[in-house]
Design a protein around this motif. Structure first.
Motif, mmCIF file in Angstrom:
data_model
loop_
_atom_site.group_PDB
_atom_site.id
_atom_site.type_symbol
_atom_site.label_atom_id
_atom_site.label_comp_id
_atom_site.label_asym_id
_atom_site.label_seq_id
_atom_site.Cartn_x
_atom_site.Cartn_y
_atom_site.Cartn_z
ATOM 1 N N ALA A 21 -39.280 -55.607 7.606
ATOM 2 C CA ALA A 21 -38.514 -55.521 6.460
ATOM 3 C C ALA A 21 -38.520 -54.148 6.176
ATOM 4 N N TYR A 88 -27.879 -52.014 9.923
ATOM 5 C CA TYR A 88 -27.686 -53.326 10.883
ATOM 6 C C TYR A 88 -26.315 -53.805 10.640
ATOM 7 N N VAL A 93 -25.952 -59.994 9.217
ATOM 8 C CA VAL A 93 -26.431 -59.973 7.727
ATOM 9 C C VAL A 93 -25.920 -61.119 6.979
ATOM 10 N N ASN A 97 -28.130 -64.154 8.763
ATOM 11 C CA ASN A 97 -29.206 -63.705 7.817
ATOM 12 C C ASN A 97 -30.119 -62.916 8.712
ATOM 13 N N GLN A 98 -29.749 -62.179 9.500
ATOM 14 C CA GLN A 98 -30.609 -61.306 10.640
ATOM 15 C C GLN A 98 -30.143 -60.033 10.535
ATOM 16 N N LYS A 99 -31.154 -59.215 10.852
ATOM 17 C CA LYS A 99 -31.270 -57.920 11.099
ATOM 18 C C LYS A 99 -30.880 -57.627 12.616
ATOM 19 N N ASN A 147 -27.369 -62.161 1.219
ATOM 20 C CA ASN A 147 -28.540 -62.403 2.218
ATOM 21 C C ASN A 147 -29.447 -61.065 2.374
ATOM 22 N N TRP A 148 -28.683 -59.960 1.931
ATOM 23 C CA TRP A 148 -29.493 -58.496 1.949
ATOM 24 C C TRP A 148 -30.597 -58.621 1.040
ATOM 25 N N LEU A 151 -33.327 -60.378 2.938
ATOM 26 C CA LEU A 151 -33.663 -59.531 4.341
ATOM 27 C C LEU A 151 -34.378 -58.155 4.022
ATOM 28 N N GLN A 152 -34.075 -57.303 2.822
ATOM 29 C CA GLN A 152 -34.489 -55.874 2.816
ATOM 30 C C GLN A 152 -36.011 -55.854 2.556
#
Length: 152
Positions: A21, A88, A93, A97-99, A147-148, A151-152
């Motif tokens: 992250a 990314y 994202v 919901n992924q990097k 989503n970010w 994720l971040q």
């Protein structure tokens, strides 16, 4: 297309499990965006590699620029040039919901923001994530922004 997305998501979970992250997308040499000049995207609407002779560190990653003018532009206002989602894939994202790493040659500038995308072969077939992104850009941007936050 749903099978491609599901497979893409599963393989990305496996392949990107070492991405932590709050980590800007960078290569093994700590260079962001594979050395492509983020200012150049805005100046010429093209992707071009920078040089280590014109570099700056931002958010723990080194950014390369094509010339001193681009370097100075970046230094004066880095936030206006940094890619969304720490560099990314914007589509990943939003939809997964992924990097996911990107191809720096596949980009879009929208409303003064730089978005980067995955564009490579996946399971033997070309998969350019900018295509589904552009099919519903407003909704994609909204999903990615939501989503970010997680994720971040």
């Amino acid at each position: 297309m749903n099978t491609i997305k599901l497979t893409f998501a599963v393989l990305l979970l496996i392949g990107c499990s070492s991405i932590s992250a709050q980590d800007v997308f960078k290569n093994a040499n700590n260079v962001a965006n594979n050395g492509y000049d983020v200012v150049n995207y805005f100046n010429t609407n093209t992707a071009a590699r920078g040089s280590k002779d014109f570099s700056a560190v931002q958010n723990g990653a080194t950014y390369y620029f094509m010339n001193a003018a681009n370097l100075e532009s970046f230094k004066s206002n880095p936030d206006s040039y940094l890619p969304q989602f720490d560099g990314y894939c914007a589509f990943a994202v939003a939809k997964m919901n992924q990097k996911v790493p990107v191809d720096p040659n596949t980009f879009r500038i929208d409303d003064g923001k730089l978005y980067l995308f995955f564009n490579d072969y996946w399971e033997g077939k070309p998969f350019n994530t900018i295509v589904p992104w552009l099919n519903n850009e407003a909704a994609m941007e909204k999903m990615a922004a939501e989503n970010w936050k997680i994720l971040q």
